[in-house]
Design an enzyme around this catalytic site. Structure first.
Site, PDB file in Angstrom:
ATOM      1  N   ASN A 195       4.049  15.326  -5.714  1.00  0.00           N
ATOM      2  CA  ASN A 195       3.850  16.663  -5.166  1.00  0.00           C
ATOM      3  C   ASN A 195       4.616  16.778  -3.845  1.00  0.00           C
ATOM      4  OD1 ASN A 195       2.225  15.567  -3.063  1.00  0.00           O
ATOM      5  ND2 ASN A 195       0.366  15.816  -4.280  1.00  0.00           N
ATOM      6  N   ARG A 196       4.533  17.920  -3.226  1.00  0.00           N
ATOM      7  CA  ARG A 196       5.326  18.185  -2.024  1.00  0.00           C
ATOM      8  C   ARG A 196       5.010  17.190  -0.907  1.00  0.00           C
ATOM      9  NH1 ARG A 196       4.785  24.235  -0.615  1.00  0.00           N
ATOM     10  NH2 ARG A 196       2.621  23.581  -0.443  1.00  0.00           N
ATOM     11  N   ALA A 197       3.718  16.929  -0.668  1.00  0.00           N
ATOM     12  CA  ALA A 197       3.330  16.005   0.403  1.00  0.00           C
ATOM     13  C   ALA A 197       3.789  14.583   0.094  1.00  0.00           C
ATOM     14  CB  ALA A 197       1.818  16.049   0.604  1.00  0.00           C
ATOM     15  N   GLU A 198       3.639  14.167  -1.153  1.00  0.00           N
ATOM     16  CA  GLU A 198       4.058  12.821  -1.537  1.00  0.00           C
ATOM     17  C   GLU A 198       5.570  12.651  -1.419  1.00  0.00           C
ATOM     18  OE1 GLU A 198       0.402  12.156  -4.754  1.00  0.00           O
ATOM     19  OE2 GLU A 198       2.330  13.007  -5.383  1.00  0.00           O
ATOM     20  N   ASP A 263      -3.074  16.596 -12.947  1.00  0.00           N
ATOM     21  CA  ASP A 263      -3.367  15.947 -14.230  1.00  0.00           C
ATOM     22  C   ASP A 263      -2.924  16.835 -15.390  1.00  0.00           C
ATOM     23  OD1 ASP A 263      -4.650  13.987 -12.708  1.00  0.00           O
ATOM     24  OD2 ASP A 263      -6.626  14.881 -12.982  1.00  0.00           O
TER      25      ASP A 263
END
Length: 308
Positions: A195-198, A263
């Protein structure tokens, strides 16, 4: 674009990763406790749902494919409930029982449909349990069309490098939902879906789309990925392959709860790609599925009927 339901029915996906139980206590809040300045929730209903890797498997089945779930649980009530809910959902669960740990459990208390409190129970599995996961995967992976690795950093994928090597040797594509920033662990996977943060953890902050594309393609090449998908919440999803960059805008839906949305996206990618769609079309279906599931309360699924 028509959902390839007939082809999806023939798909068999192996899901490996951190399984957990999502427990919800629903109630009414009518007063403040005399013991402390906190609301008193009078519990009216309780509900358990599959979470983590188990929710990925449940979504795969809901979309019309078959799923085998491989993960680690404790010798406790929560582990038994995961087994029971998996069977009820049509998921073939091959769960390793580790008597030294407590099954990962997220307990949420809700008042008037608003989450008031979450309590987490989690422990890291022992090495013997990881060895059993590796052995089970070696025996199962060649019987499946796709391997999905769902990493929630709870320890079940502590030997993820070996799992990817086994799948590659068997010729089975590997989709990874990563955690943290140590992405070298996922070297050799087919696709990764941070995701964006990861993604920011892994490559740092970017100022422009060109800068993101440059860093994303460098990461994809370094890890020998076929595709890299960055899920960006309200900004949609951006796919990076050897053919370049493709962006899909988020579908306009009221966001009620993002629990488990990743998920659902992972499940949709797995079933549509295994059904023969190219990455671009698979991402479009995943985007649609994610847009539907955020409109539901708690960890939920998207069915083939909703997609069509």
């Amino acid at each position: 674009m028509i959902f390839p339901l007939e082809a999806v029915h023939r798909v068999n996906v192996l899901v490996v990763g951190d399984v957990m139980l999502d427990r919800y206590w629903f109630g009414e809040v009518e007063r403040i406790s005399p013991e402390a300045p906190v609301p008193v929730v009078r519990v009216a209903r309780r509900e358990d749902r599959l979470g983590g890797a188990a929710n990925v498997a449940r979504n795969i089945v809901a979309m019309g494919a078959r799923a085998t779930l491989l993960g680690i649980v404790g010798a406790d009530e929560a582990g038994e409930q995961i087994q029971a809910l998996s069977s009820e959902a049509g998921v073939v669960a091959r769960l390793v029982t580790d008597s030294a740990l407590h099954t990962t459990l997220k307990m949420r208390v809700l008042g008037r449909q608003q989450q008031l409190l979450r309590i987490d129970f989690e422990q890291t599995p022992v090495k013997a349990s990881l060895a059993r996961i590796e052995a089970e995967l070696s025996a199962l992976v060649a019987k499946h069309d796709m391997l999905v690795l769902s990493d929630y950093a709870k320890g079940a994928l502590g030997q993820v490098e070996a799992l990817i090597r086994i799948a590659r040797h068997a010729g089975v594509p590997v989709l990874v939902d990563p955690k943290g920033h140590m992405y070298k662990r996922y070297f050799g996977a087919t696709m990764m879906t941070p995701n964006r943060a990861e993604m920011r953890e892994a490559i740092g902050h970017w100022q422009t789309e060109e800068e993101l594309a440059s860093r994303a393609q460098a990461l994809r090449t370094e890890l020998e990925l076929e595709a890299l998908l960055v899920t960006r919440s309200e900004q949609g999803m951006t796919l990076f392959t050897q053919n370049g960059r493709e962006h899909i805008d988020a579908q306009a839906h009221e966001v009620f709860d993002v629990s488990g949305a990743g998920d659902t996206v992972l499940a949709a990618l797995a079933v549509t790609r295994a059904a023969g769609l190219d990455w671009g079309d698979a991402v479009k279906w995943a985007n649609r599925a994610g847009g539907i599931v955020v409109g539901k309360l708690g960890t939920s699924v998207v069915t083939a009927g909703e997609l069509t």
